[in-house]
Design a protein around this motif. Sequence first.
Motif, PDB file in Angstrom:
ATOM      1  N   ARG A 125       0.852  -1.291   0.170  1.00 50.51           N
ATOM      2  CA  ARG A 125      -0.096   0.059  -0.034  1.00 50.51           C
ATOM      3  C   ARG A 125       0.764   1.155   0.016  1.00 50.51           C
ATOM      4  O   ARG A 125       0.266   2.171  -0.550  1.00 50.51           O
ATOM      5  CB  ARG A 125      -1.078  -0.122   1.155  1.00 50.51           C
ATOM      6  CG  ARG A 125      -1.889  -1.109   0.955  1.00 50.51           C
ATOM      7  CD  ARG A 125      -3.272  -0.913   2.248  1.00 50.51           C
ATOM      8  NE  ARG A 125      -4.030  -1.906   2.132  1.00 50.51           N
ATOM      9  CZ  ARG A 125      -4.132  -3.077   2.780  1.00 50.51           C
ATOM     10  NH1 ARG A 125      -2.939  -3.133   3.602  1.00 50.51           N
ATOM     11  NH2 ARG A 125      -4.831  -3.756   2.822  1.00 50.51           N
ATOM     12  N   GLU A 129       0.512   3.973  -3.118  1.00 52.50           N
ATOM     13  CA  GLU A 129       0.012   5.065  -2.647  1.00 52.50           C
ATOM     14  C   GLU A 129       0.956   6.177  -3.417  1.00 52.50           C
ATOM     15  O   GLU A 129       0.577   7.361  -3.779  1.00 52.50           O
ATOM     16  CB  GLU A 129      -0.186   5.510  -1.475  1.00 52.50           C
ATOM     17  CG  GLU A 129      -1.683   4.736  -0.606  1.00 52.50           C
ATOM     18  CD  GLU A 129      -2.708   5.429  -1.528  1.00 52.50           C
ATOM     19  OE1 GLU A 129      -2.958   6.454  -1.616  1.00 52.50           O
ATOM     20  OE2 GLU A 129      -3.694   4.514  -1.684  1.00 52.50           O
ATOM     21  N   HIS A 132       0.614   6.906  -7.054  1.00 47.72           N
ATOM     22  CA  HIS A 132      -0.542   7.465  -7.376  1.00 47.72           C
ATOM     23  C   HIS A 132      -0.082   8.882  -8.250  1.00 47.72           C
ATOM     24  O   HIS A 132      -0.394   9.084  -9.236  1.00 47.72           O
ATOM     25  CB  HIS A 132      -1.487   7.603  -6.521  1.00 47.72           C
ATOM     26  CG  HIS A 132      -2.421   6.566  -6.272  1.00 47.72           C
ATOM     27  ND1 HIS A 132      -3.850   6.914  -6.222  1.00 47.72           N
ATOM     28  CD2 HIS A 132      -2.309   5.329  -6.181  1.00 47.72           C
ATOM     29  CE1 HIS A 132      -4.506   5.777  -6.178  1.00 47.72           C
ATOM     30  NE2 HIS A 132      -3.631   4.789  -5.959  1.00 47.72           N
ATOM     31  N   GLN A 136      -0.094   9.846 -12.012  1.00 45.10           N
ATOM     32  CA  GLN A 136      -0.734  11.269 -12.402  1.00 45.10           C
ATOM     33  C   GLN A 136      -0.198  12.148 -13.165  1.00 45.10           C
ATOM     34  O   GLN A 136      -0.745  12.769 -14.248  1.00 45.10           O
ATOM     35  CB  GLN A 136      -1.453  11.946 -10.982  1.00 45.10           C
ATOM     36  CG  GLN A 136      -2.322  13.148 -11.166  1.00 45.10           C
ATOM     37  CD  GLN A 136      -2.406  13.803  -9.820  1.00 45.10           C
ATOM     38  OE1 GLN A 136      -2.356  13.239  -8.963  1.00 45.10           O
ATOM     39  NE2 GLN A 136      -3.094  14.932  -9.969  1.00 45.10           N
ATOM     40  N   CYS A 158      -6.783  -3.272  -9.538  1.00 47.42           N
ATOM     41  CA  CYS A 158      -6.679  -1.700  -9.985  1.00 47.42           C
ATOM     42  C   CYS A 158      -7.644  -0.662  -9.574  1.00 47.42           C
ATOM     43  O   CYS A 158      -7.440   0.424  -9.100  1.00 47.42           O
ATOM     44  CB  CYS A 158      -6.468  -1.419 -11.409  1.00 47.42           C
ATOM     45  SG  CYS A 158      -5.030  -2.214 -12.155  1.00 47.42           S
ATOM     46  N   ARG A 159      -8.856  -1.273  -9.429  1.00 45.77           N
ATOM     47  CA  ARG A 159     -10.253  -0.464  -8.970  1.00 45.77           C
ATOM     48  C   ARG A 159     -10.083  -0.236  -7.504  1.00 45.77           C
ATOM     49  O   ARG A 159     -10.334   0.571  -6.885  1.00 45.77           O
ATOM     50  CB  ARG A 159     -11.531  -1.202  -9.377  1.00 45.77           C
ATOM     51  CG  ARG A 159     -11.925  -1.277 -10.549  1.00 45.77           C
ATOM     52  CD  ARG A 159     -13.393  -1.638 -11.017  1.00 45.77           C
ATOM     53  NE  ARG A 159     -13.327  -3.114 -10.969  1.00 45.77           N
ATOM     54  CZ  ARG A 159     -13.374  -3.822 -11.838  1.00 45.77           C
ATOM     55  NH1 ARG A 159     -12.827  -3.512 -13.126  1.00 45.77           N
ATOM     56  NH2 ARG A 159     -13.207  -5.295 -11.575  1.00 45.77           N
ATOM     57  N   GLN A 160      -9.404  -1.648  -6.692  1.00 47.20           N
ATOM     58  CA  GLN A 160      -9.318  -1.621  -5.242  1.00 47.20           C
ATOM     59  C   GLN A 160      -8.505  -0.442  -4.761  1.00 47.20           C
ATOM     60  O   GLN A 160      -8.837   0.194  -3.867  1.00 47.20           O
ATOM     61  CB  GLN A 160      -8.853  -2.934  -4.746  1.00 47.20           C
ATOM     62  CG  GLN A 160      -8.551  -2.904  -3.509  1.00 47.20           C
ATOM     63  CD  GLN A 160      -7.790  -4.254  -2.955  1.00 47.20           C
ATOM     64  OE1 GLN A 160      -8.031  -5.151  -3.749  1.00 47.20           O
ATOM     65  NE2 GLN A 160      -7.365  -4.258  -1.739  1.00 47.20           N
ATOM     66  N   PHE A 161      -7.477  -0.257  -5.383  1.00 48.40           N
ATOM     67  CA  PHE A 161      -6.401   0.996  -5.146  1.00 48.40           C
ATOM     68  C   PHE A 161      -6.596   2.142  -6.061  1.00 48.40           C
ATOM     69  O   PHE A 161      -5.581   2.925  -6.110  1.00 48.40           O
ATOM     70  CB  PHE A 161      -5.071   0.266  -5.364  1.00 48.40           C
ATOM     71  CG  PHE A 161      -4.697  -0.901  -4.347  1.00 48.40           C
ATOM     72  CD1 PHE A 161      -4.651  -0.511  -3.113  1.00 48.40           C
ATOM     73  CD2 PHE A 161      -4.585  -2.060  -4.796  1.00 48.40           C
ATOM     74  CE1 PHE A 161      -4.363  -1.603  -2.004  1.00 48.40           C
ATOM     75  CE2 PHE A 161      -4.358  -3.116  -3.908  1.00 48.40           C
ATOM     76  CZ  PHE A 161      -4.124  -2.979  -2.543  1.00 48.40           C
ATOM     77  N   ARG A 162      -7.573   2.313  -6.738  1.00 48.37           N
ATOM     78  CA  ARG A 162      -8.008   3.561  -7.468  1.00 48.37           C
ATOM     79  C   ARG A 162      -6.967   3.690  -8.716  1.00 48.37           C
ATOM     80  O   ARG A 162      -6.558   4.948  -8.777  1.00 48.37           O
ATOM     81  CB  ARG A 162      -8.165   4.786  -6.543  1.00 48.37           C
ATOM     82  CG  ARG A 162      -9.068   4.483  -5.571  1.00 48.37           C
ATOM     83  CD  ARG A 162      -9.276   5.854  -4.431  1.00 48.37           C
ATOM     84  NE  ARG A 162      -8.039   6.007  -3.790  1.00 48.37           N
ATOM     85  CZ  ARG A 162      -7.270   6.636  -3.901  1.00 48.37           C
ATOM     86  NH1 ARG A 162      -7.373   7.900  -4.795  1.00 48.37           N
ATOM     87  NH2 ARG A 162      -6.351   6.804  -3.135  1.00 48.37           N
ATOM     88  N   ASP A 164      -7.270   2.526 -11.774  1.00 49.15           N
ATOM     89  CA  ASP A 164      -8.045   2.216 -12.834  1.00 49.15           C
ATOM     90  C   ASP A 164      -8.285   3.779 -13.378  1.00 49.15           C
ATOM     91  O   ASP A 164      -8.852   3.897 -14.834  1.00 49.15           O
ATOM     92  CB  ASP A 164      -9.473   1.440 -12.551  1.00 49.15           C
ATOM     93  CG  ASP A 164     -10.447   2.256 -11.446  1.00 49.15           C
ATOM     94  OD1 ASP A 164      -9.923   2.429 -10.518  1.00 49.15           O
ATOM     95  OD2 ASP A 164     -11.595   2.196 -11.681  1.00 49.15           O
ATOM     96  N   ARG A 165      -8.561   4.821 -12.466  1.00 50.97           N
ATOM     97  CA  ARG A 165      -8.627   6.147 -13.245  1.00 50.97           C
ATOM     98  C   ARG A 165      -7.583   6.640 -13.940  1.00 50.97           C
ATOM     99  O   ARG A 165      -7.675   7.508 -14.705  1.00 50.97           O
ATOM    100  CB  ARG A 165      -8.698   6.987 -12.005  1.00 50.97           C
ATOM    101  CG  ARG A 165      -7.527   7.064 -10.998  1.00 50.97           C
ATOM    102  CD  ARG A 165      -7.996   8.019  -9.719  1.00 50.97           C
ATOM    103  NE  ARG A 165      -6.854   8.070  -8.800  1.00 50.97           N
ATOM    104  CZ  ARG A 165      -6.581   9.008  -7.927  1.00 50.97           C
ATOM    105  NH1 ARG A 165      -7.149  10.148  -8.063  1.00 50.97           N
ATOM    106  NH2 ARG A 165      -5.731   9.023  -7.040  1.00 50.97           N
TER     107      ARG A 165
END
Length: 254
Positions: A125, A129, A132, A136, A158-162, A164-165
């Motif tokens: 994690r 994090e 991210h 970005q 990917c969705r679990q840890f955001r 996928d955006r």
Amino acid sequence: MKIKAILFDFGGTLDSDGTDWFTRLYKAITNRVGHIEPDEFQRCADKAACDICLLEDTPRLSMDGTVHRLCEHIHAIMNGKSECVTSPSCRACRERDNLQCSQSVENSNSWSVQEVADEFLTESRVFIERNHLVLQKLQERFRLGCISNNWGNTAGWCRQFRLDRFFETMIDSTVVGAVKPDQRIFQVALDELKLPPQVCAYVGDRYDCDVLGAHAAGLTPVWITNGQSVNNDDLPFLPRRIGRLSDLLDIDWK
């Protein structure tokens, strides 16, 4: 040609700085029980990966659930309490056909599945994090995606840890029926992006499947190695190397 898209491996790349899952688990377990022969641990971990791919609900598990299940099976196999059934669709089984599952590993019972799994996930994690921000910033310049040899749950993680955006495509070996370094798994992502391989880079931590697979598929491979020294004389192809994901921000992709 100018790079337009960067694709990523998941395990060992997005959740670490180039250290694969089995290496991390080996370190966590041996910190608790003392020395285990690396080949013995690899044998047990390969069998565990093979075992869990045969369980119907594995593709629906979160990363947390998958790590706990993997640790449970490693623990059982190390103690001679599990048998592996070879599956032709499983990465571990396809790579290693001659698995002997009845042997136990000395001093293997004195570690907690819960402790090892929780430590692994806590570390993961932190990396995810942190990455991210990297993703970005990269998204401002490139199209992004993920290609992973996994148990069918890459998109879910990917969705679990955001993540996928950031990703336009999330490809899983179990879902598409092709395993890195097979060129077909890379082609699925290229088809979804509608891009030729010459304008895409692929970042991964394993030389055998990530670097060589991406290179064979025509992508530009980037090897994330966590700063580990590598004997270039043993490599048939020398890719660009980075120590951590944020190093991608400093690369001149022109």
